[in-house]
Design a protein around this motif. Structure first.
Motif, short mmCIF file in Angstrom:
data_model
loop_
_atom_site.label_atom_id
_atom_site.label_comp_id
_atom_site.label_asym_id
_atom_site.label_seq_id
_atom_site.Cartn_x
_atom_site.Cartn_y
_atom_site.Cartn_z
N ASP A 58 38.15 47.66 34.43
CA ASP A 58 36.28 48.05 33.13
C ASP A 58 35.16 47.86 33.11
O ASP A 58 33.75 47.55 33.12
CB ASP A 58 36.90 48.92 31.81
N GLU A 59 35.50 46.50 32.65
CA GLU A 59 34.27 45.12 32.70
C GLU A 59 34.01 44.66 33.43
O GLU A 59 32.88 43.41 33.51
CB GLU A 59 35.04 43.93 31.46
N ARG A 60 34.43 45.10 34.75
CA ARG A 60 34.13 44.55 35.92
C ARG A 60 34.66 42.27 36.22
O ARG A 60 33.97 41.85 36.66
CB ARG A 60 32.54 44.33 36.50
N THR A 61 36.03 42.53 35.68
CA THR A 61 35.95 40.03 35.42
C THR A 61 36.71 41.00 35.82
O THR A 61 37.74 39.52 36.66
CB THR A 61 36.30 39.98 33.55
N ALA A 62 37.79 41.67 36.44
CA ALA A 62 39.08 41.99 37.66
C ALA A 62 38.68 43.02 38.80
O ALA A 62 37.77 44.11 38.25
CB ALA A 62 40.11 41.67 37.00
N LEU A 63 38.98 42.32 39.87
CA LEU A 63 38.62 43.90 40.76
C LEU A 63 39.76 44.91 41.21
O LEU A 63 39.73 45.63 40.74
CB LEU A 63 38.69 43.09 41.81
N LYS A 64 41.18 43.75 41.01
CA LYS A 64 42.40 45.14 40.74
C LYS A 64 43.27 44.17 40.35
O LYS A 64 43.70 43.20 40.18
CB LYS A 64 43.10 45.98 42.32
N ARG A 95 33.25 39.34 46.58
CA ARG A 95 33.93 40.24 47.09
C ARG A 95 33.16 40.62 48.37
O ARG A 95 34.04 40.86 49.88
CB ARG A 95 33.64 41.43 46.94
N ALA A 96 32.11 40.16 49.12
CA ALA A 96 31.79 39.48 50.79
C ALA A 96 33.03 39.27 51.09
O ALA A 96 32.65 39.30 52.87
CB ALA A 96 30.10 39.98 50.17
N LYS A 97 32.97 38.35 50.41
CA LYS A 97 34.01 36.95 51.37
C LYS A 97 35.29 37.94 51.19
O LYS A 97 36.01 37.89 52.85
CB LYS A 97 34.50 36.01 50.32
N ILE A 98 35.81 38.94 50.35
CA ILE A 98 37.16 39.53 50.73
C ILE A 98 36.62 40.28 52.06
O ILE A 98 37.33 40.57 52.49
CB ILE A 98 37.72 40.46 50.00
N ALA A 99 35.56 40.76 51.86
CA ALA A 99 35.13 42.05 53.38
C ALA A 99 34.97 41.37 54.31
O ALA A 99 35.76 42.04 55.58
CB ALA A 99 33.72 42.78 52.58
N LYS A 100 34.13 40.13 54.14
CA LYS A 100 34.27 39.24 56.03
C LYS A 100 35.71 39.65 56.18
O LYS A 100 35.57 39.72 57.53
CB LYS A 100 33.10 38.27 55.63
N LEU A 101 36.96 38.42 55.38
CA LEU A 101 38.01 38.70 55.22
C LEU A 101 39.20 40.15 55.69
O LEU A 101 39.62 39.69 56.64
CB LEU A 101 38.57 38.33 54.11
N PHE A 102 38.72 41.00 55.39
CA PHE A 102 38.49 42.20 55.68
C PHE A 102 38.32 43.04 57.20
O PHE A 102 38.76 44.26 57.76
CB PHE A 102 39.26 43.49 54.71
N PRO A 140 43.78 40.34 48.51
CA PRO A 140 43.22 39.92 48.12
C PRO A 140 42.24 40.35 47.17
O PRO A 140 41.23 40.19 46.46
CB PRO A 140 42.11 39.71 49.27
N VAL A 141 42.75 41.44 47.47
CA VAL A 141 42.01 42.83 46.04
C VAL A 141 42.53 42.72 44.84
O VAL A 141 41.86 43.04 43.97
CB VAL A 141 41.61 44.06 46.42
N PHE A 142 43.61 42.21 44.85
CA PHE A 142 44.48 42.38 43.93
C PHE A 142 44.26 40.25 43.23
O PHE A 142 44.40 39.67 43.43
CB PHE A 142 46.26 42.03 44.01
N GLY A 160 29.65 50.14 48.26
CA GLY A 160 31.04 49.62 47.02
C GLY A 160 31.44 48.47 47.43
O GLY A 160 32.75 48.22 48.49
N ASP A 161 32.01 47.85 46.70
CA ASP A 161 32.19 46.36 47.21
C ASP A 161 33.74 46.26 46.44
O ASP A 161 33.99 45.44 45.58
CB ASP A 161 31.72 45.13 47.34
N GLY A 162 33.93 47.46 45.00
CA GLY A 162 35.05 47.80 44.52
C GLY A 162 36.30 47.73 45.26
O GLY A 162 36.38 47.43 46.86
N ALA A 163 37.77 48.14 45.29
CA ALA A 163 38.83 47.60 45.61
C ALA A 163 38.50 48.87 47.11
O ALA A 163 39.44 48.23 47.30
CB ALA A 163 40.14 47.55 44.05
#
Length: 171
Positions: A160-166, A31-38, A141-143, A2-5
């Motif tokens: 809810d519409e997946r246009t924002a992560l958090k 979100r993959a870029k954030i995962a790599k950063l994390f 970065p999740v915000f 899962g690549d949500g917050a």
């Protein structure tokens, strides 16, 4: 998984706790870029049986020693059970949307440990807040959206519409 917050913070936590290899699973490039950063070392975008095959390939046929299920759907549970190695662990922190009938006999025979639930945030808050304030971790970065108090409903709608992560709320 899962690549949500929650999944991204799981990547951050795994790195913080010293994981040598962290395979993030999700399909969103941003979100993959954030995962790599994390701290993610690998990214898998496949789902279902293709994801199971990919993880097995990446782990020399063994599967992952620990799987963090952060989605809560039946498909994500099936994948988690497929990618965990014998003797491994599945932690679930994704809010269950669907509850599959867990194959307890099969999990028992493979010696798979399952645990999870609502995070006891207050227990971790002092230690994690100290790490954030000291700059050792940055969950920022999740915000990816800021709303005012008047627009909280729009923030929930965007998530809810997946246009924002958090969404972060600022007065």
């Amino acid at each position: 998984m899962g690549d949500g917050a929650v999944g991204l913070c799981g990547v951050l936590a795994a790195r913080r706790l010293g994981a040598e290899r962290i395979i993030a699973m999700g399909r969103h490039e941003d979100r993959a870029k954030i995962a790599k950063l994390f701290g993610a070392t690998d990214q898998v975008s496949e789902r279902g049986e293709a994801a199971v095959e990919r993880i097995k390939e990446m782990t020399g046929g063994l599967g992952a020693s620990s799987v963090l299920e952060c989605v809560g759907t039946e498909q994500s549970w099936e994948t988690a059970m497929g990618i965990v190695r014998d003797g491994g662990k599945i932690g679930y922190v994704g809010v269950p949307h669907e509850m599959p009938g867990l194959p307890l006999g099969k999990l028992f025979g493979r010696n798979i440990n399952i645990g999870g639930g609502i995070a006891p945030v207050r227990a971790y808050l002092p230690e994690l807040l100290a790490d954030v304030l000291a700059g050792r971790i940055d969950p920022g970065p999740v915000f990816d959206r800021t709303v005012s108090l008047d627009d909280v409903a729009l923030g929930y709608q965007a998530m809810d519409e997946r246009t924002a992560l958090k969404v972060i709320v600022r007065p």
